[in-house]
Design a protein around this motif. Structure first.
Motif, PDB file in Angstrom:
ATOM      1  N   GLY A 253       0.817  -1.208   0.000  1.00 21.34           N
ATOM      2  CA  GLY A 253       0.000   0.000   0.000  1.00 21.34           C
ATOM      3  C   GLY A 253       0.851   1.257   0.000  1.00 21.34           C
ATOM      4  N   VAL A 254       1.951   1.231   0.749  1.00 17.95           N
ATOM      5  CA  VAL A 254       2.888   2.365   0.777  1.00 17.95           C
ATOM      6  C   VAL A 254       3.459   2.603  -0.620  1.00 17.95           C
ATOM      7  CG1 VAL A 254       5.128   3.152   1.658  1.00 17.95           C
ATOM      8  CG2 VAL A 254       3.472   2.077   3.209  1.00 17.95           C
ATOM      9  N   LEU A 255       3.844   1.520  -1.293  1.00 26.31           N
ATOM     10  CA  LEU A 255       4.416   1.635  -2.635  1.00 26.31           C
ATOM     11  C   LEU A 255       3.435   2.291  -3.597  1.00 26.31           C
ATOM     12  CD1 LEU A 255       6.508  -1.016  -4.483  1.00 26.31           C
ATOM     13  CD2 LEU A 255       4.492  -0.108  -5.617  1.00 26.31           C
ATOM     14  N   TRP A 256       2.187   1.832  -3.584  1.00 27.00           N
ATOM     15  CA  TRP A 256       1.190   2.413  -4.490  1.00 27.00           C
ATOM     16  C   TRP A 256       0.939   3.887  -4.182  1.00 27.00           C
ATOM     17  CZ3 TRP A 256      -2.446  -2.273  -3.430  1.00 27.00           C
ATOM     18  CH2 TRP A 256      -2.070  -3.352  -4.231  1.00 27.00           C
ATOM     19  N   ALA A 257       0.826   4.213  -2.906  1.00 28.60           N
ATOM     20  CA  ALA A 257       0.576   5.603  -2.534  1.00 28.60           C
ATOM     21  C   ALA A 257       1.750   6.493  -2.924  1.00 28.60           C
ATOM     22  CB  ALA A 257       0.293   5.710  -1.041  1.00 28.60           C
ATOM     23  N   ASN A 258       2.957   6.003  -2.755  1.00 27.20           N
ATOM     24  CA  ASN A 258       4.127   6.784  -3.167  1.00 27.20           C
ATOM     25  C   ASN A 258       4.147   6.995  -4.676  1.00 27.20           C
ATOM     26  OD1 ASN A 258       5.462   7.450  -0.744  1.00 27.20           O
ATOM     27  ND2 ASN A 258       6.366   5.415  -0.598  1.00 27.20           N
ATOM     28  N   TRP A 259       3.714   5.989  -5.428  1.00 29.02           N
ATOM     29  CA  TRP A 259       3.634   6.126  -6.888  1.00 29.02           C
ATOM     30  C   TRP A 259       2.664   7.246  -7.278  1.00 29.02           C
ATOM     31  CZ3 TRP A 259       6.093   4.626 -11.144  1.00 29.02           C
ATOM     32  CH2 TRP A 259       5.434   4.685 -12.373  1.00 29.02           C
ATOM     33  N   LEU A 260       1.507   7.248  -6.624  1.00 27.01           N
ATOM     34  CA  LEU A 260       0.523   8.294  -6.922  1.00 27.01           C
ATOM     35  C   LEU A 260       1.019   9.658  -6.477  1.00 27.01           C
ATOM     36  CD1 LEU A 260      -2.753   6.393  -5.982  1.00 27.01           C
ATOM     37  CD2 LEU A 260      -1.903   6.926  -8.265  1.00 27.01           C
ATOM     38  N   ALA A 261       1.657   9.723  -5.317  1.00 24.36           N
ATOM     39  CA  ALA A 261       2.185  11.001  -4.828  1.00 24.36           C
ATOM     40  C   ALA A 261       3.267  11.543  -5.759  1.00 24.36           C
ATOM     41  CB  ALA A 261       2.735  10.831  -3.414  1.00 24.36           C
TER      42      ALA A 261
ATOM     43  N   HIS B 122      -4.723  -1.020   2.842  1.00 28.82           N
ATOM     44  CA  HIS B 122      -5.467   0.232   3.054  1.00 28.82           C
ATOM     45  C   HIS B 122      -4.721   1.153   4.017  1.00 28.82           C
ATOM     46  CE1 HIS B 122      -8.901   2.881   3.925  1.00 28.82           C
ATOM     47  NE2 HIS B 122      -8.681   2.638   5.219  1.00 28.82           N
ATOM     48  N   ASN B 123      -4.238   0.602   5.118  1.00 31.67           N
ATOM     49  CA  ASN B 123      -3.514   1.419   6.095  1.00 31.67           C
ATOM     50  C   ASN B 123      -2.230   1.989   5.495  1.00 31.67           C
ATOM     51  OD1 ASN B 123      -5.466   0.929   8.022  1.00 31.67           O
ATOM     52  ND2 ASN B 123      -4.337  -0.702   9.039  1.00 31.67           N
ATOM     53  N   GLY B 124      -1.536   1.191   4.702  1.00 31.01           N
ATOM     54  CA  GLY B 124      -0.318   1.676   4.071  1.00 31.01           C
ATOM     55  C   GLY B 124      -0.582   2.835   3.132  1.00 31.01           C
ATOM     56  N   ILE B 125      -1.660   2.739   2.376  1.00 31.87           N
ATOM     57  CA  ILE B 125      -2.033   3.814   1.453  1.00 31.87           C
ATOM     58  C   ILE B 125      -2.321   5.105   2.215  1.00 31.87           C
ATOM     59  CG2 ILE B 125      -3.861   4.597  -0.116  1.00 31.87           C
ATOM     60  CD1 ILE B 125      -4.076   1.583  -0.986  1.00 31.87           C
ATOM     61  N   HIS B 126      -3.174   5.005   3.219  1.00 30.90           N
ATOM     62  CA  HIS B 126      -3.625   6.227   3.904  1.00 30.90           C
ATOM     63  C   HIS B 126      -2.536   6.840   4.780  1.00 30.90           C
ATOM     64  CE1 HIS B 126      -7.947   6.487   2.810  1.00 30.90           C
ATOM     65  NE2 HIS B 126      -7.686   5.253   2.410  1.00 30.90           N
ATOM     66  N   GLU B 127      -1.744   6.021   5.429  1.00 30.75           N
ATOM     67  CA  GLU B 127      -0.653   6.583   6.241  1.00 30.75           C
ATOM     68  C   GLU B 127       0.361   7.305   5.359  1.00 30.75           C
ATOM     69  OE1 GLU B 127       1.049   3.597   8.753  1.00 30.75           O
ATOM     70  OE2 GLU B 127      -0.900   3.059   9.640  1.00 30.75           O
ATOM     71  N   THR B 128       0.593   6.786   4.169  1.00 32.21           N
ATOM     72  CA  THR B 128       1.543   7.428   3.252  1.00 32.21           C
ATOM     73  C   THR B 128       0.981   8.732   2.718  1.00 32.21           C
ATOM     74  OG1 THR B 128       2.400   5.256   2.636  1.00 32.21           O
ATOM     75  CG2 THR B 128       2.906   7.080   1.154  1.00 32.21           C
ATOM     76  N   PHE B 129      -0.285   8.726   2.321  1.00 31.66           N
ATOM     77  CA  PHE B 129      -0.913   9.975   1.875  1.00 31.66           C
ATOM     78  C   PHE B 129      -0.872  11.029   2.982  1.00 31.66           C
ATOM     79  CE2 PHE B 129      -3.869   7.896  -1.497  1.00 31.66           C
ATOM     80  CZ  PHE B 129      -2.885   8.053  -2.462  1.00 31.66           C
ATOM     81  N   ASP B 130      -1.215  10.622   4.193  1.00 29.97           N
ATOM     82  CA  ASP B 130      -1.240  11.580   5.312  1.00 29.97           C
ATOM     83  C   ASP B 130       0.143  12.174   5.558  1.00 29.97           C
ATOM     84  OD1 ASP B 130      -3.921  11.025   5.643  1.00 29.97           O
ATOM     85  OD2 ASP B 130      -3.647   9.677   7.349  1.00 29.97           O
TER      86      ASP B 130
END
Length: 374
Positions: free
Chosen positions: A169-177, A202-210
């Motif tokens: 999830g962190v990886l995907w969120a970083n890609w989008l960021a 889900h938690n990895g995505i949202h923590e990275t976005f935040d």
């Protein structure tokens, strides 16, 4: 005199029971694992288990839950293909597969039935990480090796085999960021509710976005890691919200892209799984804005879980928690014949091998198996 005799018998029986229980439990030992290149400990503090050696061949069961998506179907096919390999089949007296759907009590009941039937090991893709406490205790006391994979168990009394799902999830969120440096409106297509994989990603995505400090408006829908379900959920979300700046989906990604095309939604950066169809789209439409990060782990996790169970039954040293590598490819590095296969099914998950464990499958080997219980 009689009272003393009865007391002595009870004491002896209790001692025998406690002794047999203790012998059934794994010994915590020092590493490394028997095959350190395959059985990689999750962290530096991960314990190592050594179970009492049992003579084979073994009876091993796969207790699956949810099955209504292509990853789970391919997982069952992979388990059957692995168990049929000559060097594995020689160690198995029986390999049983049962899928119980999203009903957690039904999955727990299936595991209990396997314990009662005298199976040597049970591998499980758990519907809920925390609901299995009593059955984990029963397996431990009965000397049954319990190995959870993918959706793992919240315990240190069973062996867990997994990739870093939160890290995915962190990886995907970083890609989008990276592609949306000012934030934006994101469609998040989630998996099966209540599972550890869905929660961790889900938690990895949202923590990275935040952590970026940017403004993210995330719209969540449920796709159940299934193309038709994810396609409909995406179509409905587009109908309501009109446009998104980016998308992340845990599975069913081919259906998500198809919904975008059907709605004439512009292509946007996408962090998704490893389906062959999704990667085909990522390659085909990269120049039109579909910039993809495709990452995950193939259903061959189940083969590593079976391999781990056999090693444990043979008395080899294994980590309590095993960490598997992710299969990752990102734009612009999608290579035909390596990262995606135009002639193969869209539903085939690419990266379905773990070479360090000697586990490699062709699409033909896997697709030749059935998805049914056995």
């Amino acid at each position: 005199m009689i009272k003393a005799f009865v007391s002595g018998v009870l004491t002896a029986a209790t001692f025998t029971l406690l002794s047999s229980t203790a012998l059934a439990e794994p010994e915590v030992v020092s590493g490394p694992a028997a095959e350190p290149e395959c059985f990689t400990p999750w962290a530096a503090e991960t314990q190592f288990f050594k179970f009492p050696k049992k003579e084979g061949p073994y009876r091993i069961a796969l207790a699956n839950g949810f099955i209504a998506n292509t990853w789970r179907i391919q997982m069952i096919q992979t388990a059957k293909a692995y168990s049929a390999q000559p060097e594995v089949a020689a160690k198995l007296k029986e390999f049983k597969v049962v899928s119980t759907g999203e009903d957690v009590p039904a999955q727990i009941s299936a595991i209990n039935n396997f314990i009662d039937s005298g199976y040597d090991a049970i591998v499980v893709n758990a519907q809920n990480p925390t609901a299995f406490g009593p059955v984990i205790k029963r397996a431990k006391e009965a000397g049954v090796v319990l190995v959870a994979f993918d959706n793992i168990l919240d315990t240190q009394d069973a062996i867990n085999v997994n990739v870093d799902q939160k890290g995915l999830g962190v990886l995907w969120a970083n890609w989008l960021a990276k592609h949306l440096p000012n934030g934006g409106k994101i469609l998040e297509v989630r998996g099966v509710a209540g599972t550890s994989v869905d929660t961790d990603r889900h938690n990895g995505i949202h923590e990275t976005f935040d952590a970026t400090g940017k403004n993210w408006d995330v719209v969540e829908v449920v796709g159940k890691w299934d193309d038709p379900t994810a396609q409909k959920a995406t179509a409905d979300a587009i109908a309501v919200h009109k446009t998104f700046d980016g998308i992340t989906a845990q599975g069913g990604d081919t259906g998500v892209v198809q919904a975008m095309m059907d709605a004439n939604h512009p292509f946007v950066p996408f962090g998704g799984e490893t389906e062959n169809g999704f990667r085909k789209f990522c390659s085909q439409y990269a120049d039109k804005g579909l910039k993809c990060s495709s990452a995950g782990t193939g259903p061959a996790q189940v083969a590593v879980a079976i391999k781990t169970a056999i090693a444990a039954l043979e008395g080899q040293v294994v980590p309590q928690s095993i960490k598997l590598p992710l299969a990752i490819v990102e734009d612009p590095n999608f290579k035909e014949g390596e990262d995606f296969y135009p002639k193969e099914s869209d539903n085939f998950f690419v990266g379905n091998s773990f070479p360090t464990c000697g586990i490699n499958f062709s699409a033909q080997e896997i697709m030749g198996q059935t998805k049914e219980d056995q």
